[in-house]
Write an enzyme that holds these catalytic residues in place. Sequence first.
Site, PDB file in Angstrom:
ATOM      1  N   VAL A  29       0.752  -1.312   0.025  1.00  0.00           N
ATOM      2  CA  VAL A  29      -0.029  -0.140  -0.373  1.00  0.00           C
ATOM      3  C   VAL A  29       0.813   1.176  -0.110  1.00  0.00           C
ATOM      4  O   VAL A  29       0.427   2.189  -0.958  1.00  0.00           O
ATOM      5  CB  VAL A  29      -1.220   0.160   1.384  1.00  0.00           C
ATOM      6  CG1 VAL A  29      -1.931   0.801   1.130  1.00  0.00           C
ATOM      7  CG2 VAL A  29      -2.071  -1.160   1.004  1.00  0.00           C
ATOM      8  N   LYS A 120      -7.041  -1.872   9.351  1.00  0.00           N
ATOM      9  CA  LYS A 120      -8.186  -2.658   9.893  1.00  0.00           C
ATOM     10  C   LYS A 120      -7.869  -3.328  12.020  1.00  0.00           C
ATOM     11  O   LYS A 120      -8.736  -2.858  12.627  1.00  0.00           O
ATOM     12  CB  LYS A 120      -8.906  -3.216   9.053  1.00  0.00           C
ATOM     13  CG  LYS A 120      -8.734  -4.749   8.779  1.00  0.00           C
ATOM     14  CD  LYS A 120      -8.356  -4.244   7.733  1.00  0.00           C
ATOM     15  CE  LYS A 120      -7.033  -5.373   7.105  1.00  0.00           C
ATOM     16  NZ  LYS A 120      -6.892  -4.906   5.216  1.00  0.00           N
ATOM     17  N   GLU A 144     -10.567   4.883   5.444  1.00  0.00           N
ATOM     18  CA  GLU A 144     -11.228   4.725   4.222  1.00  0.00           C
ATOM     19  C   GLU A 144     -10.714   3.312   3.923  1.00  0.00           C
ATOM     20  O   GLU A 144     -11.367   2.823   3.774  1.00  0.00           O
ATOM     21  CB  GLU A 144     -11.554   5.961   3.110  1.00  0.00           C
ATOM     22  CG  GLU A 144     -12.175   5.201   1.863  1.00  0.00           C
ATOM     23  CD  GLU A 144     -14.093   5.363   2.273  1.00  0.00           C
ATOM     24  OE1 GLU A 144     -13.980   6.062   2.499  1.00  0.00           O
ATOM     25  OE2 GLU A 144     -13.771   4.466   2.434  1.00  0.00           O
ATOM     26  N   VAL A 147     -11.492   0.039   4.939  1.00  0.00           N
ATOM     27  CA  VAL A 147     -12.038  -1.475   5.132  1.00  0.00           C
ATOM     28  C   VAL A 147     -12.643  -1.704   3.522  1.00  0.00           C
ATOM     29  O   VAL A 147     -12.777  -0.020   2.642  1.00  0.00           O
ATOM     30  CB  VAL A 147     -13.599  -1.048   5.554  1.00  0.00           C
ATOM     31  CG1 VAL A 147     -14.776  -1.552   5.313  1.00  0.00           C
ATOM     32  CG2 VAL A 147     -13.485  -0.439   7.075  1.00  0.00           C
ATOM     33  N   GLY A 202      -0.141  -9.091  -3.894  1.00  0.00           N
ATOM     34  CA  GLY A 202      -0.193  -8.082  -2.959  1.00  0.00           C
ATOM     35  C   GLY A 202      -1.598  -8.608  -2.068  1.00  0.00           C
ATOM     36  O   GLY A 202      -1.994  -7.408  -1.956  1.00  0.00           O
ATOM     37  N   GLU A 205      -3.091 -10.087   3.808  1.00  0.00           N
ATOM     38  CA  GLU A 205      -2.084  -9.820   4.636  1.00  0.00           C
ATOM     39  C   GLU A 205      -0.871 -10.634   5.159  1.00  0.00           C
ATOM     40  O   GLU A 205      -0.303 -11.882   4.297  1.00  0.00           O
ATOM     41  CB  GLU A 205      -2.895 -10.512   6.191  1.00  0.00           C
ATOM     42  CG  GLU A 205      -3.915  -9.351   6.573  1.00  0.00           C
ATOM     43  CD  GLU A 205      -4.825  -7.929   6.379  1.00  0.00           C
ATOM     44  OE1 GLU A 205      -3.826  -7.329   7.047  1.00  0.00           O
ATOM     45  OE2 GLU A 205      -4.666  -7.416   5.090  1.00  0.00           O
ATOM     46  N   ASP A 216      -9.935 -10.833   9.096  1.00  0.00           N
ATOM     47  CA  ASP A 216     -10.315  -9.390   8.816  1.00  0.00           C
ATOM     48  C   ASP A 216     -11.235  -8.920   8.892  1.00  0.00           C
ATOM     49  O   ASP A 216     -11.492  -7.799   8.523  1.00  0.00           O
ATOM     50  CB  ASP A 216      -9.368  -9.355   7.280  1.00  0.00           C
ATOM     51  CG  ASP A 216      -8.622  -8.216   6.406  1.00  0.00           C
ATOM     52  OD1 ASP A 216      -8.028  -7.831   6.621  1.00  0.00           O
ATOM     53  OD2 ASP A 216      -9.506  -8.645   5.615  1.00  0.00           O
ATOM     54  N   LYS A 220     -13.176  -5.554   9.431  1.00  0.00           N
ATOM     55  CA  LYS A 220     -13.780  -4.535   8.950  1.00  0.00           C
ATOM     56  C   LYS A 220     -15.331  -4.690   9.276  1.00  0.00           C
ATOM     57  O   LYS A 220     -16.173  -3.323   9.151  1.00  0.00           O
ATOM     58  CB  LYS A 220     -13.783  -5.271   7.143  1.00  0.00           C
ATOM     59  CG  LYS A 220     -12.769  -4.500   6.731  1.00  0.00           C
ATOM     60  CD  LYS A 220     -12.054  -5.947   5.711  1.00  0.00           C
ATOM     61  CE  LYS A 220     -10.675  -5.116   4.956  1.00  0.00           C
ATOM     62  NZ  LYS A 220     -10.231  -6.247   3.614  1.00  0.00           N
TER      63      LYS A 220
END
Length: 449
Positions: A29, A120, A144, A147, A202, A205, A216, A220
Amino acid sequence: MVYAPAADCHTRDLSNISAKIAIIGLGTVGTGVAKLLLDHGDRTARHAGRIPWLEKVIVRDLEKPRDVEIPAGVLSDNLEDIVNDPEIKVVAQLIGGTEPARTIMLQMLEAGKDVVTANKALLAEHGAELFDRARELDRCIAFEASVAGGIPIVTNIGQCLTGNQITALKGILNGTCNYIITQMQQHGTDYQSALKQAQQLGYAEADPTLDVDGSDTAQKLAILSHLAFGVRIHWQDIPLEGIESLQLRDIQNADRCGYRIKLLAESKLNGNAVEMNIAPTLVRKGNPLAEVEDAFNAIRVRGDAVGPVFFHGQGAGQMPTASAVVADIIDTVVGRTRLTFGNLELWSDAQSPRQMAPADTAVNKYYIRLQVNDDPGVMASLTSIIGRHGVSIASINQQQTQSDDPENTVQLVIMSHATTAGAIKAAADELKNSANIKGSPVVMRIMNS
Ligand code: NAP
Ligand code: HSE
């Protein structure tokens, strides 16, 4: 207003028309966010009213090869470079897990920075502490990207739908799981190979167990339910089943019966309580949720004024997630985050907390697969167990697995009428102990429309 063209964004002195940004963590990210800020300075400046200027990127290992060219002097392994620079006002904290992510986020807030995060796990675990501290320090947190990756669902629920009482959320919230199920269903790929592909792309996690065991998704769903219903629950209290034991034959059985299997997250108001659940679920083909493929996510939100609204988009991956993070950076630079953060009262005592409804009372239809002895009277004995628990059968399909099966078993696929989770569990427990059954019954919900 003068905007910097992308190419010379980092070679001109633009200090008087820029907002200094820092990134912590340059993984999937973080790399996407750096690419957008560096390659599209003109675009981000147009939307922010000034240039979101990438001043520092903090990594653990300065020597590690990176997928993005970071300008000289920007890369550092020292968090103090951010703390000690009062001109850095916005920090995108893009490392996973709860520690040291929590400590670093507190450190940034204390140092007077607003924080943008995609994490998250951190919010679901420590949201109360972090949001309280941010409010005390008059800082804000934007989340933002935490989730559904690139889908702007937090903004939509937190801002665009606030004229409504949200009554229900249903969604596919984990890209890795949806990618695995899609590969199994469309290409017959085995579970482990599909998971490996998701990691290479990618989506997963750092610890992919969190994806496939449903954690996960639960983190969320906890965040979304908090926004939509003000329900204060710990994500680990949500009834949860992952996809680790999902078998190709159930995907194929579902397909034959007109369904797709999805890891479905649901949260809905029932009086003053909120029913929540996450489990592999049969979704009727043709329903938009059944058609969500690969790492895409989707969420159907129902509001009392607006009715149903459907959101669909890439829920994981570098650039879709970076899209959400950069929007949060721009919103924070412009001042929009501050306005909404102050008013949302997330994780605050000011909310009237609703309770989570007991899991056993939720009503659904069910898919049941049994591998049973192919002997006279077996069908009657099994259906009578099911009937004894008040579960009514809608259809039964018996299929011989192999004609030369030495164990002399057949597969039974049963579809039930609507019943409670408690009744189906009691029936499955008794079936499991029946001498006529090989292995454990497989039981999955069928989505209510
Ligand atoms: P990732 O690829 O594992 O990257 C995390 C990065 O953080 C790594 O580069 C790691 O450094 C760095 N890091 C860890 N601890 C650090 C520390 N103490 N100081 C500085 N850097 C540190 O993870 P990711 O996929 O980018 O995910 C980041 C966050 O975004 C997670 O919370 C994840 O849940 C969330 N998210 C991910 C996606 C997605 O599609 N990937 C989508 C939405 C949200 P090294 O490179 O040295 O290991
Ligand atoms: N691992 C997560 C997923 C990333 O697969 O959905 C997006 O939150």
